[in-house]
Design a protein around this motif. Structure first.
Motif, mmCIF file in Angstrom:
data_model
loop_
_atom_site.group_PDB
_atom_site.id
_atom_site.type_symbol
_atom_site.label_atom_id
_atom_site.label_comp_id
_atom_site.label_asym_id
_atom_site.label_seq_id
_atom_site.Cartn_x
_atom_site.Cartn_y
_atom_site.Cartn_z
ATOM 1 N N LEU A 118 21.395 7.948 12.583
ATOM 2 C CA LEU A 118 20.132 7.603 13.280
ATOM 3 C C LEU A 118 19.083 7.556 12.233
ATOM 4 C CD1 LEU A 118 20.551 10.852 15.563
ATOM 5 C CD2 LEU A 118 20.603 8.595 16.155
ATOM 6 N N GLY A 119 19.066 7.684 11.017
ATOM 7 C CA GLY A 119 17.991 7.255 10.123
ATOM 8 C C GLY A 119 16.816 7.782 10.455
ATOM 9 N N HIS A 120 15.768 6.952 10.422
ATOM 10 C CA HIS A 120 14.221 7.279 10.843
ATOM 11 C C HIS A 120 14.100 7.979 12.425
ATOM 12 C CE1 HIS A 120 14.022 3.599 12.496
ATOM 13 N NE2 HIS A 120 13.276 3.766 13.142
ATOM 14 N N GLN A 121 15.360 7.781 13.292
ATOM 15 C CA GLN A 121 15.390 8.411 14.629
ATOM 16 C C GLN A 121 15.952 9.550 14.870
ATOM 17 O OE1 GLN A 121 16.888 4.380 16.178
ATOM 18 N NE2 GLN A 121 15.235 4.300 17.308
ATOM 19 N N ASN A 122 16.360 9.990 13.712
ATOM 20 C CA ASN A 122 16.940 11.667 13.687
ATOM 21 C C ASN A 122 16.176 13.002 14.328
ATOM 22 O OD1 ASN A 122 19.122 13.463 13.296
ATOM 23 N ND2 ASN A 122 18.795 13.393 10.936
ATOM 24 N N SER A 123 16.081 12.860 15.688
ATOM 25 C CA SER A 123 15.359 13.764 16.439
ATOM 26 C C SER A 123 16.363 14.486 16.996
ATOM 27 C CB SER A 123 14.320 13.097 17.368
ATOM 28 O OG SER A 123 14.915 12.442 18.227
ATOM 29 N N PRO A 124 15.998 15.970 17.525
ATOM 30 C CA PRO A 124 16.972 16.609 18.419
ATOM 31 C C PRO A 124 17.295 16.009 19.639
ATOM 32 C CG PRO A 124 15.012 18.022 17.481
ATOM 33 C CD PRO A 124 14.557 16.637 17.066
ATOM 34 N N ALA A 125 16.440 15.374 20.321
ATOM 35 C CA ALA A 125 16.747 14.463 21.567
ATOM 36 C C ALA A 125 17.835 13.239 21.184
ATOM 37 C CB ALA A 125 15.447 13.951 22.159
ATOM 38 N N ASN A 126 17.758 12.688 20.032
ATOM 39 C CA ASN A 126 18.584 11.705 19.761
ATOM 40 C C ASN A 126 19.932 12.227 19.205
ATOM 41 O OD1 ASN A 126 16.959 9.410 20.586
ATOM 42 N ND2 ASN A 126 16.125 9.265 18.476
ATOM 43 N N ARG A 127 20.036 13.475 18.690
ATOM 44 C CA ARG A 127 21.138 14.020 18.251
ATOM 45 C C ARG A 127 21.827 14.546 19.430
ATOM 46 N NH1 ARG A 127 17.785 16.033 13.959
ATOM 47 N NH2 ARG A 127 17.797 18.177 15.160
ATOM 48 N N LYS A 128 21.275 14.878 20.612
ATOM 49 C CA LYS A 128 22.018 15.303 21.505
ATOM 50 C C LYS A 128 22.564 14.040 22.292
ATOM 51 C CE LYS A 128 21.396 17.758 25.911
ATOM 52 N NZ LYS A 128 20.201 18.346 26.816
ATOM 53 N N LEU A 129 21.734 12.933 22.332
ATOM 54 C CA LEU A 129 22.392 11.684 22.858
ATOM 55 C C LEU A 129 23.700 10.921 22.305
ATOM 56 C CD1 LEU A 129 19.233 9.623 23.745
ATOM 57 C CD2 LEU A 129 20.652 10.501 25.491
ATOM 58 N N LEU A 130 23.396 11.253 20.901
ATOM 59 C CA LEU A 130 24.647 10.878 19.839
ATOM 60 C C LEU A 130 25.951 11.876 20.428
ATOM 61 C CD1 LEU A 130 25.499 9.106 17.642
ATOM 62 C CD2 LEU A 130 24.719 10.668 15.998
ATOM 63 N N GLY A 131 25.360 13.178 20.314
ATOM 64 C CA GLY A 131 26.855 14.016 20.730
ATOM 65 C C GLY A 131 27.454 13.626 21.809
ATOM 66 N N LYS A 132 26.481 13.116 22.914
ATOM 67 C CA LYS A 132 27.300 12.854 24.155
ATOM 68 C C LYS A 132 28.201 11.526 23.989
ATOM 69 C CE LYS A 132 25.179 13.335 28.184
ATOM 70 N NZ LYS A 132 24.307 13.354 29.122
ATOM 71 N N ALA A 133 27.483 10.664 23.577
ATOM 72 C CA ALA A 133 28.028 9.342 23.279
ATOM 73 C C ALA A 133 29.428 9.410 22.310
ATOM 74 C CB ALA A 133 27.082 8.516 22.636
ATOM 75 N N PHE A 134 29.216 10.307 21.205
ATOM 76 C CA PHE A 134 30.379 10.423 20.567
ATOM 77 C C PHE A 134 31.395 11.089 21.141
ATOM 78 C CE2 PHE A 134 32.734 12.373 16.984
ATOM 79 C CZ PHE A 134 32.646 11.330 15.846
ATOM 80 N N ASP A 135 31.389 12.203 21.876
ATOM 81 C CA ASP A 135 32.303 12.808 22.854
ATOM 82 C C ASP A 135 33.236 12.059 23.995
ATOM 83 O OD1 ASP A 135 31.825 15.432 21.680
ATOM 84 O OD2 ASP A 135 30.464 16.111 23.271
ATOM 85 N N LYS A 136 32.191 11.005 24.444
ATOM 86 C CA LYS A 136 32.775 10.142 25.253
ATOM 87 C C LYS A 136 33.891 9.286 24.726
ATOM 88 C CE LYS A 136 31.393 5.992 28.214
ATOM 89 N NZ LYS A 136 30.565 5.297 29.018
ATOM 90 N N MET A 137 33.367 8.779 23.463
ATOM 91 C CA MET A 137 34.289 7.807 22.679
ATOM 92 C C MET A 137 35.553 8.385 22.194
ATOM 93 S SD MET A 137 34.257 4.446 22.114
ATOM 94 C CE MET A 137 35.602 3.597 21.680
#
Length: 581
Positions: A172-191
């Motif tokens: 996420l780099g500079h976009q490492n926010s709680p909301a984006n970490r949640k989005l990343l977690g959902k995307a990661f779980d799907k893959m």
């Protein structure tokens, strides 16, 4: 793509057309061009740590441990065969992932790491300190272990909070926010769930080792997954084969070890379109991390909708054009010279004993012969499982047959329908005149198979074996092809069960029952990888179990054709001649 020979670190003919007919620019395109394969988002691939370590999964030295060839300085950050796919993902499902706010899915969509043909079809041999690169030859790679390493890395990353924190920060780099970490977690779980389903379907007790993969098994299981039935038949990927060598493949009508795919050209204007190669390559991409979105359609052809897919037809066509000009490799000058007198003796023996199956293409237009398993003498029948699985594997039809969604079909028919749909879905990349000539009528619906052969009081594996061994269907077969450049394609037989050409000329009972594989040091006398080398030889190939019974998928039986009648001088003469092809 100059098929240059690298000797003691110096590249010969690197900028000009090399010994196999490619320029260095063409060779680079072959090594790192994308065919539409999408393994993981590039940012994820670069951020993932190896299981049990903080070292990066993408480290070139780590990837080289699976046999993938490191890039020269300044060429790429990835080994040969790893391409970067950049395309809009709005029509995809599996790889349409969003892990930060306002992420684009259009022309600025995130790039993905995938593989192309060269990952499996690029060889490197060593001889007394010299290194010889052979393009189009079988790679000495361990695909099975590589995929397992990727899956293990993903599982551990999600399970280990410290790893996950480092991963999220890097992605996420500079976009490492709680909301984006949640989005990343959902995307990661799907893959990860998709990877785990793939792993479960492909799971087999047999280890592939270096230089082999069950390509059909992986492709077939992906077709079953993309068809969306939700019900899976257990078709383990347990029939690994050597990667076929690619030079002169365009001259053959039937390709793959079992000849199940065809080269089929139509003239479009002044040029020819090889829609058979398009279909074959589309299937390969789907099996190796590509995506196709199968949707219920009453008529694929009538409305020209087809299926959305990640298949990159333009790049595939370019790569197929490169294969057409790829020349067979010549016996390297760094090897001991061929004994011409002995080779002449071997040539006469070859004409007498081998040429009826392995044609000399300098003297005939014919290129290959096909041998149906049930019609072959048992002593000449090699391991059946690749041909058998490709013919007999079944799956629920799912969305491939909307009117019969609960029916079961042969996966080979499902693959055919899926590939046609993927090609039609790329109509913007195909001239309408080509489509008209390629798909002039309605596709043949998948064949609903006769279940009677599955009602025998045998295990599922033995049922399939009996079905394949007794069926007279012309598709249960193996192919004999011209042997140009055969010296560069060890180990031998379709499943890589015989280490050298000399061993192949022995009766099956006298061939090695086990050998180490993974090292690149070459034996120019026996023609194959040197036995007993310690550098890189990390996989033991076993053709028989502890009871002396042939291991399914690994059998080194067959292809005898009178080998027992050869004298030892005959064998050495044949080996010497085969070096000249």
């Amino acid at each position: 793509m100059a098929a240059a020979v690298v000797v003691c670190g110096a590249t010969v003919n690197a900028a000009e057309t090399g010994p196999q007919g490619w320029t260095s620019a063409q060779r680079d395109g072959w090594y790192w061009g994308s065919q539409g394969s999408r393994l993981l988002p590039e940012k994820w691939f670069l951020a993932l740590e190896r299981a049990g370590s903080t070292e990066k999964l993408s480290d070139v030295k780590f990837l080289a441990s699976f046999g993938y060839l490191p890039p020269p300085a300044g060429k790429s950050r990835y080994p040969a065969g790893f391409g970067i796919d950049k395309q809009p993902d709005k029509d995809f499902e599996v790889t349409k992932l969003r892990w930060y706010k306002n992420q684009s899915g259009g022309t600025l969509a995130e790039p993905w790491v995938g593989m192309n043909c060269s990952a499996c079809h690029t060889a490197q041999l060593s001889y007394k300190g010299s290194s010889i690169r052979v393009d189009g030859a079988p790679s000495l790679t361990d695909f099975q272990s590589f995929v397992e390493a990727v899956d293990a890395s993903m599982k551990e990353t999600k399970a280990d909070s410290a790893k996950w924190s480092r991963f999220a920060k890097n992605v996420l780099g500079h976009q490492n926010s709680p909301a984006n970490r949640k989005l990343l977690g959902k995307a990661f779980d799907k893959m990860l769930a998709w990877q785990e389903d793939t792993e479960r379907l492909n799971a087999a007790p047999l280890r592939y080792g270096y230089g082999r993969v069950d390509a059909f098994g992986h492709i077939f299981n992906k077709i079953a997954m993309f068809s969306g039935s939700g019900k899976f038949v257990n078709n383990p990927s347990d029939a690994p084969v050597s990667f076929p060598f690619l030079w002169n493949i365009h001259r053959q009508t039937n390709v793959q070890w079992n000849g199940i795919a065809e080269n089929s050209k139509v003239k479009v204007g002044v040029d020819y379109v090889d829609y058979g190669a398009m279909g074959r390559n589309a299937g390969e991409v789907i099996g190796v991390f590509g995506e196709v979105v199968i949707t219920p359609q009453d008529s694929l052809i009538g409305n020209l909708e087809g299926y959305s897919s990640s298949v990159d037809l333009r790049n595939q066509d370019k790569m197929e054009s490169l294969v057409e000009i790829l020349q067979p490799p010549k016996w390297p000058s760094v090897f001991p010279p061929v004994d011409k007198t002995l080779a002449d003796t071997g040539r006469a023996l070859f004409v007498e004993k081998c040429s009826s199956c392995h044609y000399d293409t300098s003297k005939t237009e014919a290129t290959e012969t096909l041998h149906i398993l049930s019609a072959m003498h048992p002593k000449d029948r090699t391991d059946i499982w690749m041909a058998c699985n490709a013919f007999a594997a079944t799956m629920p039809s799912g969305m491939l047959s909307p009117s019969q969604p609960n029916s079961y079909v042969f996966v080979r028919d499902g693959l055919s329908d899926t590939v046609k749909g993927a090609l039609i879905g790329k109509k913007a990349e195909l001239a309408s005149v080509a489509l008209g000539k390629i798909f002039g009528g309605e596709p043949v619906p998948p064949t609903i198979y006769d279940k009677t052969w599955m009602k025998q009081p045998l295990s599922p594996k033995d049922q399939r074996r009996k079905f394949c061994e007794t069926s007279k269907d012309k598709l249960i077969r193996y192919k004999a092809r011209p042997l140009d450049g055969i010296w560069a394609t060890a180990p031998y037989l379709h499943n890589g069960s015989v280490p050298t050409l000399y061993d192949l000329l022995l009766p099956a009972k006298d061939r090695p029952t086990s050998f180490d594989i993974g090292g690149r040091e070459y034996d120019p006398k026996m023609v194959g990888f040197a036995k007993g080398q310690t550098n890189g030889n990390t996989f033991l190939y076993e053709t028989k179990d502890n009871d002396g019974k042939a291991v399914d998928g690994n059998s080194n039986a067959g292809h005898e054709y009178g080998a027992a009648t050869l004298t030892d001088p005959d064998r050495w003469a044949l080996v010497e001649y085969l070096k000249t092809l």
